[in-house]
Motif scaffolding. Structure first.
Motif, PDB file in Angstrom:
ATOM      1  N   THR A  84       0.925  -1.042  -0.129  1.00 43.08           N
ATOM      2  CA  THR A  84       0.141  -0.018   0.100  1.00 43.08           C
ATOM      3  C   THR A  84       0.856   1.303  -0.021  1.00 43.08           C
ATOM      4  O   THR A  84       1.770   1.519   0.593  1.00 43.08           O
ATOM      5  CB  THR A  84      -0.942   0.103   1.332  1.00 43.08           C
ATOM      6  N   LEU A  85       0.634   2.294  -1.060  1.00 45.98           N
ATOM      7  CA  LEU A  85       1.437   3.349  -1.202  1.00 45.98           C
ATOM      8  C   LEU A  85       1.011   4.348   0.027  1.00 45.98           C
ATOM      9  O   LEU A  85      -0.131   4.379   0.369  1.00 45.98           O
ATOM     10  CB  LEU A  85       1.301   3.753  -2.503  1.00 45.98           C
ATOM     11  N   THR A  86       2.082   5.002   0.890  1.00 47.48           N
ATOM     12  CA  THR A  86       1.676   5.778   1.875  1.00 47.48           C
ATOM     13  C   THR A  86       1.986   7.262   1.705  1.00 47.48           C
ATOM     14  O   THR A  86       1.528   8.094   2.102  1.00 47.48           O
ATOM     15  CB  THR A  86       2.409   5.236   3.200  1.00 47.48           C
ATOM     16  N   ARG A  87       2.997   7.358   0.913  1.00 44.77           N
ATOM     17  CA  ARG A  87       3.490   8.855   0.646  1.00 44.77           C
ATOM     18  C   ARG A  87       4.490   8.761  -0.804  1.00 44.77           C
ATOM     19  O   ARG A  87       5.004   8.088  -1.094  1.00 44.77           O
ATOM     20  CB  ARG A  87       4.455   9.052   2.066  1.00 44.77           C
ATOM     21  N   ILE A  88       4.231  10.072  -1.249  1.00 50.48           N
ATOM     22  CA  ILE A  88       5.059  10.359  -2.588  1.00 50.48           C
ATOM     23  C   ILE A  88       5.627  11.669  -2.424  1.00 50.48           C
ATOM     24  O   ILE A  88       4.680  12.421  -2.232  1.00 50.48           O
ATOM     25  CB  ILE A  88       4.126  10.176  -3.888  1.00 50.48           C
ATOM     26  N   SER A  89       6.848  11.984  -2.479  1.00 54.88           N
ATOM     27  CA  SER A  89       7.302  13.303  -2.681  1.00 54.88           C
ATOM     28  C   SER A  89       8.504  13.508  -3.711  1.00 54.88           C
ATOM     29  O   SER A  89       8.829  12.523  -4.459  1.00 54.88           O
ATOM     30  CB  SER A  89       8.100  13.575  -1.114  1.00 54.88           C
ATOM     31  N   CYS A  90       8.712  14.651  -4.086  1.00 53.31           N
ATOM     32  CA  CYS A  90       9.360  14.983  -5.237  1.00 53.31           C
ATOM     33  C   CYS A  90       9.964  16.469  -5.199  1.00 53.31           C
ATOM     34  O   CYS A  90       9.293  17.232  -4.501  1.00 53.31           O
ATOM     35  CB  CYS A  90       8.631  14.561  -6.606  1.00 53.31           C
ATOM     36  N   ALA A  91      11.001  16.474  -5.897  1.00 53.57           N
ATOM     37  CA  ALA A  91      11.665  17.888  -6.041  1.00 53.57           C
ATOM     38  C   ALA A  91      12.509  17.922  -7.495  1.00 53.57           C
ATOM     39  O   ALA A  91      12.837  16.934  -7.689  1.00 53.57           O
ATOM     40  CB  ALA A  91      12.479  18.345  -4.941  1.00 53.57           C
ATOM     41  N   THR A  92      12.683  19.270  -7.959  1.00 59.89           N
ATOM     42  CA  THR A  92      13.479  19.446  -8.948  1.00 59.89           C
ATOM     43  C   THR A  92      14.540  20.323  -8.454  1.00 59.89           C
ATOM     44  O   THR A  92      14.559  21.091  -7.332  1.00 59.89           O
ATOM     45  CB  THR A  92      12.540  20.172 -10.236  1.00 59.89           C
ATOM     46  N   ASP A  93      15.691  20.633  -9.389  1.00 56.10           N
ATOM     47  CA  ASP A  93      16.578  21.631  -9.107  1.00 56.10           C
ATOM     48  C   ASP A  93      16.120  22.946  -9.699  1.00 56.10           C
ATOM     49  O   ASP A  93      16.674  23.906  -9.436  1.00 56.10           O
ATOM     50  CB  ASP A  93      17.804  21.130  -9.835  1.00 56.10           C
ATOM     51  N   THR A  94      15.327  22.930 -10.559  1.00 55.41           N
ATOM     52  CA  THR A  94      14.654  24.098 -11.378  1.00 55.41           C
ATOM     53  C   THR A  94      13.457  23.762 -12.196  1.00 55.41           C
ATOM     54  O   THR A  94      13.314  22.792 -12.536  1.00 55.41           O
ATOM     55  CB  THR A  94      15.860  24.799 -12.224  1.00 55.41           C
ATOM     56  N   GLY A  95      12.646  24.580 -12.285  1.00 53.33           N
ATOM     57  CA  GLY A  95      11.241  24.209 -13.134  1.00 53.33           C
ATOM     58  C   GLY A  95      10.405  23.387 -12.470  1.00 53.33           C
ATOM     59  O   GLY A  95      10.448  23.235 -11.245  1.00 53.33           O
ATOM     60  N   ASN A 106      -2.088  15.305 -10.876  1.00 54.34           N
ATOM     61  CA  ASN A 106      -0.716  15.204 -10.930  1.00 54.34           C
ATOM     62  C   ASN A 106      -0.031  15.658  -9.568  1.00 54.34           C
ATOM     63  O   ASN A 106      -0.711  16.625  -8.691  1.00 54.34           O
ATOM     64  CB  ASN A 106      -0.200  16.161 -11.900  1.00 54.34           C
ATOM     65  N   LEU A 107       0.891  15.303  -9.145  1.00 49.46           N
ATOM     66  CA  LEU A 107       1.736  15.909  -7.993  1.00 49.46           C
ATOM     67  C   LEU A 107       2.818  16.932  -8.767  1.00 49.46           C
ATOM     68  O   LEU A 107       3.683  16.298  -9.572  1.00 49.46           O
ATOM     69  CB  LEU A 107       2.412  14.801  -7.336  1.00 49.46           C
ATOM     70  N   SER A 108       2.982  18.007  -8.246  1.00 54.04           N
ATOM     71  CA  SER A 108       3.758  18.990  -8.793  1.00 54.04           C
ATOM     72  C   SER A 108       5.117  19.112  -7.974  1.00 54.04           C
ATOM     73  O   SER A 108       5.023  19.032  -6.868  1.00 54.04           O
ATOM     74  CB  SER A 108       3.128  20.433  -8.773  1.00 54.04           C
ATOM     75  N   CYS A 109       6.039  18.839  -8.934  1.00 51.47           N
ATOM     76  CA  CYS A 109       7.493  18.442  -8.116  1.00 51.47           C
ATOM     77  C   CYS A 109       8.129  19.898  -8.701  1.00 51.47           C
ATOM     78  O   CYS A 109       8.140  20.312  -9.814  1.00 51.47           O
ATOM     79  CB  CYS A 109       8.233  17.439  -8.958  1.00 51.47           C
ATOM     80  N   THR A 110       8.554  20.913  -7.793  1.00 45.80           N
ATOM     81  CA  THR A 110       9.145  21.923  -7.947  1.00 45.80           C
ATOM     82  C   THR A 110      10.524  21.939  -7.148  1.00 45.80           C
ATOM     83  O   THR A 110      10.814  21.185  -6.462  1.00 45.80           O
ATOM     84  CB  THR A 110       8.359  23.291  -7.470  1.00 45.80           C
ATOM     85  N   THR A 111      11.298  23.152  -7.055  1.00 47.77           N
ATOM     86  CA  THR A 111      12.394  23.305  -6.121  1.00 47.77           C
ATOM     87  C   THR A 111      11.915  23.205  -4.788  1.00 47.77           C
ATOM     88  O   THR A 111      12.986  22.925  -3.827  1.00 47.77           O
ATOM     89  CB  THR A 111      13.168  24.597  -6.594  1.00 47.77           C
ATOM     90  N   SER A 112      10.716  23.244  -4.251  1.00 50.42           N
ATOM     91  CA  SER A 112      10.397  22.958  -2.957  1.00 50.42           C
ATOM     92  C   SER A 112       9.449  21.867  -3.052  1.00 50.42           C
ATOM     93  O   SER A 112       8.692  21.477  -3.959  1.00 50.42           O
ATOM     94  CB  SER A 112       9.277  24.021  -2.369  1.00 50.42           C
ATOM     95  N   THR A 113       9.955  20.890  -2.219  1.00 54.80           N
ATOM     96  CA  THR A 113       9.388  19.561  -2.110  1.00 54.80           C
ATOM     97  C   THR A 113       7.847  19.424  -2.291  1.00 54.80           C
ATOM     98  O   THR A 113       6.951  19.935  -1.379  1.00 54.80           O
ATOM     99  CB  THR A 113       9.930  18.518  -0.971  1.00 54.80           C
ATOM    100  N   GLY A 114       7.376  18.645  -3.244  1.00 53.84           N
ATOM    101  CA  GLY A 114       5.880  18.444  -3.437  1.00 53.84           C
ATOM    102  C   GLY A 114       5.863  17.291  -2.735  1.00 53.84           C
ATOM    103  O   GLY A 114       6.553  16.175  -2.784  1.00 53.84           O
TER     104      GLY A 114
END
Length: 108
Positions: A27-38, A63-71
């Protein structure tokens, strides 16, 4: 438990290239993501082991938005992944010129 994906210079044609299979049902419990730019918009879908190239059921309702601040999200429309069923990454949008997107998936 968790796994990570790091995708250099992400583009939408990266969709369906990255899959992860679990040796047991999870069971998925958490997804996080980040970019270096954009910004990168991601989702995952779950399909059957016998049809890994067929679109499955989306894990997130949007969609989960991945930015320079962790989504981060802990809310799923379909958190269950069957044993050996591929969890397939979808890169649905890219803006700016990210050099990398880092994605972390937690499960139990």
């Amino acid at each position: 438990l968790a796994f990570s994906l790091d995708i250099p210079t992400p583009v939408t044609t990266d969709s369906n290239l990255y899959q992860h299979a679990f040796g047991q049902a999870v069971t998925l419990t958490r997804i996080s993501c980040a970019t270096d730019t954009g910004t990168v918009g991601i989702n995952f879908d779950v399909s059957a082991e016998g049809t890994p190239n067929t679109a499955g059921t989306n894990v997130l309702s949007g969609n989960l938005s991945c930015t320079t601040s962790t989504g981060v999200t802990t809310t799923f429309s379909n958190p269950a992944v069957a044993a050996n069923g591929p969890l397939n990454l979808q890169v649905n949008s890219v803006s700016g010129t990210p050099g990398i997107v880092r994605i972390h998936v937690a499960y139990q």
